[in-house]
Design a protein around this motif. Structure first.
Motif, PDB file in Angstrom:
ATOM      1  N   GLN A 106      -1.296  -6.384  -6.841  1.00 33.22           N
ATOM      2  CA  GLN A 106      -0.899  -7.018  -8.167  1.00 33.22           C
ATOM      3  C   GLN A 106      -2.194  -7.854  -8.578  1.00 33.22           C
ATOM      4  N   PRO A 107      -2.092  -8.213  -9.927  1.00 31.05           N
ATOM      5  CA  PRO A 107      -3.040  -9.149 -10.435  1.00 31.05           C
ATOM      6  C   PRO A 107      -3.245 -10.357 -10.022  1.00 31.05           C
ATOM      7  N   GLY A 108      -4.310 -10.875  -9.626  1.00 32.33           N
ATOM      8  CA  GLY A 108      -4.436 -12.274  -9.212  1.00 32.33           C
ATOM      9  C   GLY A 108      -4.557 -12.162  -7.756  1.00 32.33           C
ATOM     10  N   GLN A 109      -4.120 -11.214  -6.715  1.00 33.27           N
ATOM     11  CA  GLN A 109      -4.460 -11.063  -5.355  1.00 33.27           C
ATOM     12  C   GLN A 109      -5.949 -11.240  -5.083  1.00 33.27           C
ATOM     13  N   GLN A 110      -6.026 -11.641  -3.657  1.00 32.18           N
ATOM     14  CA  GLN A 110      -7.391 -11.672  -3.244  1.00 32.18           C
ATOM     15  C   GLN A 110      -7.488 -11.053  -1.978  1.00 32.18           C
ATOM     16  N   TRP A 111      -8.464 -10.157  -1.705  1.00 30.69           N
ATOM     17  CA  TRP A 111      -8.649  -9.452  -0.618  1.00 30.69           C
ATOM     18  C   TRP A 111     -10.151  -9.414  -0.135  1.00 30.69           C
ATOM     19  N   THR A 112     -10.538  -9.302   1.114  1.00 31.99           N
ATOM     20  CA  THR A 112     -11.778  -8.932   1.358  1.00 31.99           C
ATOM     21  C   THR A 112     -11.835  -7.580   0.791  1.00 31.99           C
ATOM     22  N   LEU A 113     -13.257  -7.173   0.758  1.00 33.56           N
ATOM     23  CA  LEU A 113     -13.789  -5.746   0.408  1.00 33.56           C
ATOM     24  C   LEU A 113     -13.362  -4.855   1.436  1.00 33.56           C
ATOM     25  N   LYS A 114     -13.528  -5.315   2.697  1.00 30.37           N
ATOM     26  CA  LYS A 114     -13.129  -4.300   3.737  1.00 30.37           C
ATOM     27  C   LYS A 114     -11.642  -4.080   3.950  1.00 30.37           C
ATOM     28  N   GLU A 115     -10.884  -5.025   3.781  1.00 30.16           N
ATOM     29  CA  GLU A 115      -9.381  -4.540   3.723  1.00 30.16           C
ATOM     30  C   GLU A 115      -8.839  -3.961   2.483  1.00 30.16           C
ATOM     31  N   LEU A 116      -9.421  -4.128   1.452  1.00 26.68           N
ATOM     32  CA  LEU A 116      -8.963  -3.463   0.256  1.00 26.68           C
ATOM     33  C   LEU A 116      -9.448  -2.155   0.245  1.00 26.68           C
ATOM     34  N   LEU A 117     -10.670  -1.730   0.598  1.00 26.63           N
ATOM     35  CA  LEU A 117     -11.101  -0.292   1.023  1.00 26.63           C
ATOM     36  C   LEU A 117     -10.034   0.261   2.130  1.00 26.63           C
ATOM     37  N   THR A 118      -9.953  -0.286   2.986  1.00 23.46           N
ATOM     38  CA  THR A 118      -8.951   0.155   4.276  1.00 23.46           C
ATOM     39  C   THR A 118      -7.573   0.639   3.365  1.00 23.46           C
ATOM     40  N   TYR A 119      -7.006  -0.297   2.560  1.00 25.08           N
ATOM     41  CA  TYR A 119      -5.822   0.078   2.029  1.00 25.08           C
ATOM     42  C   TYR A 119      -5.932   1.098   1.051  1.00 25.08           C
ATOM     43  N   THR A 120      -6.948   1.155   0.206  1.00 26.44           N
ATOM     44  CA  THR A 120      -7.063   2.089  -0.773  1.00 26.44           C
ATOM     45  C   THR A 120      -7.274   3.595  -0.153  1.00 26.44           C
ATOM     46  N   LEU A 121      -7.932   3.609   0.789  1.00 28.24           N
ATOM     47  CA  LEU A 121      -8.433   5.018   1.632  1.00 28.24           C
ATOM     48  C   LEU A 121      -7.054   5.548   2.195  1.00 28.24           C
ATOM     49  N   VAL A 122      -6.500   4.725   2.934  1.00 25.06           N
ATOM     50  CA  VAL A 122      -5.279   4.961   3.784  1.00 25.06           C
ATOM     51  C   VAL A 122      -4.030   5.363   2.746  1.00 25.06           C
ATOM     52  N   THR A 123      -3.812   4.423   1.839  1.00 19.90           N
ATOM     53  CA  THR A 123      -2.720   4.815   1.003  1.00 19.90           C
ATOM     54  C   THR A 123      -2.858   5.444  -0.261  1.00 19.90           C
ATOM     55  N   SER A 124      -4.252   5.750  -0.503  1.00 17.65           N
ATOM     56  CA  SER A 124      -4.803   6.515  -1.759  1.00 17.65           C
ATOM     57  C   SER A 124      -4.470   5.584  -3.099  1.00 17.65           C
ATOM     58  N   GLN A 132      -3.283 -13.467   0.651  1.00 20.05           N
ATOM     59  CA  GLN A 132      -1.940 -14.247   0.654  1.00 20.05           C
ATOM     60  C   GLN A 132      -0.881 -13.706   1.452  1.00 20.05           C
ATOM     61  N   LYS A 133      -0.837 -12.595   2.073  1.00 20.80           N
ATOM     62  CA  LYS A 133       0.147 -11.636   2.684  1.00 20.80           C
ATOM     63  C   LYS A 133      -0.387 -10.404   3.539  1.00 20.80           C
ATOM     64  N   SER A 134       0.270 -10.027   4.334  1.00 18.88           N
ATOM     65  CA  SER A 134       0.053  -8.923   4.994  1.00 18.88           C
ATOM     66  C   SER A 134       1.086  -7.799   4.756  1.00 18.88           C
ATOM     67  N   TYR A 135       0.475  -6.664   4.809  1.00 18.55           N
ATOM     68  CA  TYR A 135       1.122  -5.285   4.255  1.00 18.55           C
ATOM     69  C   TYR A 135       0.958  -4.066   5.273  1.00 18.55           C
ATOM     70  N   THR A 136       2.193  -3.183   5.454  1.00 17.28           N
ATOM     71  CA  THR A 136       2.052  -2.072   6.029  1.00 17.28           C
ATOM     72  C   THR A 136       1.439  -0.961   5.275  1.00 17.28           C
ATOM     73  N   ALA A 137       0.475  -0.192   5.545  1.00 17.89           N
ATOM     74  CA  ALA A 137      -0.181   0.831   4.729  1.00 17.89           C
ATOM     75  C   ALA A 137       0.158   2.367   5.306  1.00 17.89           C
ATOM     76  N   ASP A 138       0.999   2.941   4.682  1.00 15.84           N
ATOM     77  CA  ASP A 138       1.192   4.479   5.278  1.00 15.84           C
ATOM     78  C   ASP A 138       0.313   5.435   4.958  1.00 15.84           C
ATOM     79  N   ASN A 139      -0.268   6.236   5.983  1.00 12.10           N
ATOM     80  CA  ASN A 139      -1.181   7.238   5.529  1.00 12.10           C
ATOM     81  C   ASN A 139      -0.857   8.571   4.638  1.00 12.10           C
ATOM     82  N   THR A 140      -1.477   8.797   3.881  1.00  6.16           N
ATOM     83  CA  THR A 140      -0.920   9.877   2.823  1.00  6.16           C
ATOM     84  C   THR A 140      -1.093  11.149   3.433  1.00  6.16           C
ATOM     85  N   ASN A 141      -1.980  11.310   4.838  1.00  2.01           N
ATOM     86  CA  ASN A 141      -2.081  12.442   5.419  1.00  2.01           C
ATOM     87  C   ASN A 141      -0.960  12.797   6.395  1.00  2.01           C
ATOM     88  N   LYS A 142      -0.311  13.656   5.916  1.00  2.94           N
ATOM     89  CA  LYS A 142       1.225  14.078   7.013  1.00  2.94           C
ATOM     90  C   LYS A 142       0.910  14.993   8.009  1.00  2.94           C
TER      91      LYS A 142
END
Length: 323
Positions: free
Chosen positions: A128-146, A247-257
């Protein structure tokens, strides 16, 4: 009758000569046997099927739905199997592997990424706009959930910082995409080019993919990632991971089934758009430090998983006696 004196120099010399002759015969016989054994071994090696031949035999009765695929042995730098490996096809979200590489090569993992206002605010989306992430955490979320929003945020912020430091006048996202294409050129990915950072299809101009590449190029890209940025793949082998914005923790589900059907998985990335169909690339360690890459392009949403599992199982069987 003349008596035989065994201490006589004549008899001693004769005995030594016969002894040397016997040793010579033994040496010649041994060498002959060694040569025969080597010839038999070479003969066995010559007729033994190669790994590629064993794999082809196992795949002969299998159906691969994808338009293109490759099985690449990184250690031996050998294509073990493939079809249309150099055909240029839409990459879809496999693009995000290059997005992550370019980000890591330009900023440290602890860099704080603020999600820009241009990201659509949709309640069901984590980013969401305005959220702050470290690059490492944001890349992890992006790759796992696409996550397309994650990729877009990374490209916008990294591009802006890179543009400022280089004094470039181009738009931040243009700066970032250029870096992606420069990296592709540097790695020798001759069939690969990027139009956006996510791989999403574009409706204008025309209906085209956000990125194009070949199965062979993907194998090279995955091999490079494993060798230089293996941490990018760490979370992609898990069904679910916990990620943290500031701001918060999230569960990221892998898109690779297909995770549970891929033993010794060390990296994976999915892709799916209308233009690309189903894409999937994985890295497996089939022995002690013996990684292979399997990539499938142009399959269906479910077929990409079946295709990769079929190729993985056949490869493991074919290489069983070579580990």
């Amino acid at each position: 009758m003349e008596s035989i004196n065994l201490d006589s120099p004549r008899y001693v010399k004769r005995a030594l000569l016969w002894g040397l002759f016997g040793v010579l015969i033994l040496v010649v016989a041994t060498l002959h046997q060694v040569i025969r054994d080597q010839q038999m071994m070479r003969s066995r090696i010559a007729v033994a099927p190669t790994v590629a031949e064993r794999l082809a035999s196992r795949l002969a009765s299998s159906t691969i739905e994808g338009k293109a695929f490759i099985v690449y042995d990184i250690r031996d730098q050998q294509v073990l199997s493939g079809n249309n490996i150099e055909q240029q096809l839409p990459l879809a979200s496999l693009t995000k592997v290059m997005t992550a590489i370019v980000a890591k090569e330009n900023l440290p993992d602890f860099t704080v990424i603020t999600v820009p206002d241009e990201i659509p605010k949709v309640d069901k989306r984590v980013i969401q706009p305005g959220q702050q992430w470290t690059l490492k955490e944001l890349l992890t979320y992006t790759l796992v959930t696409s996550s397309n929003e994650g990729a877009r945020s990374v490209a916008s912020v990294v591009g802006a910082l890179g543009q400022e430091s280089s004094g470039s006048a181009v738009h931040p996202k243009e700066w970032f995409i250029k870096k992606m294409n420069n990296t592709a050129e540097r790695l020798g990915l001759s069939q690969t080019y990027f139009i956006n950072e996510s791989g999403l299809d574009l409706s204008e101009p025309g209906f085209i993919s956000g990125a194009y590449g070949s199965a062979k190029d993907l194998a090279t890209l995955f091999a490079f990632t494993l060798q230089t940025h293996p941490d990018l793949f760490e979370a992609t082998v898990k069904d679910r991971v916990l990620v943290h914005s500031q701001q918060k923790s999230y569960t990221a589900d892998n898109t690779n089934k297909a995770l549970g059907e891929l033993p010794e998985l060390i990296g994976s990335k999915t892709g799916l758009t209308d233009l690309s169909g189903g894409n999937l690339a994985v890295a497996l360690d089939i022995g002690i430090n013996h990684p292979i890459i399997i990539a499938v392009l142009g399959s269906s949403e479910e077929g990409r998983f079946t295709d990769v599992v079929t190729l993985a199982q056949a490869t493991i069987e074919a290489m069983g006696s070579y580990r």
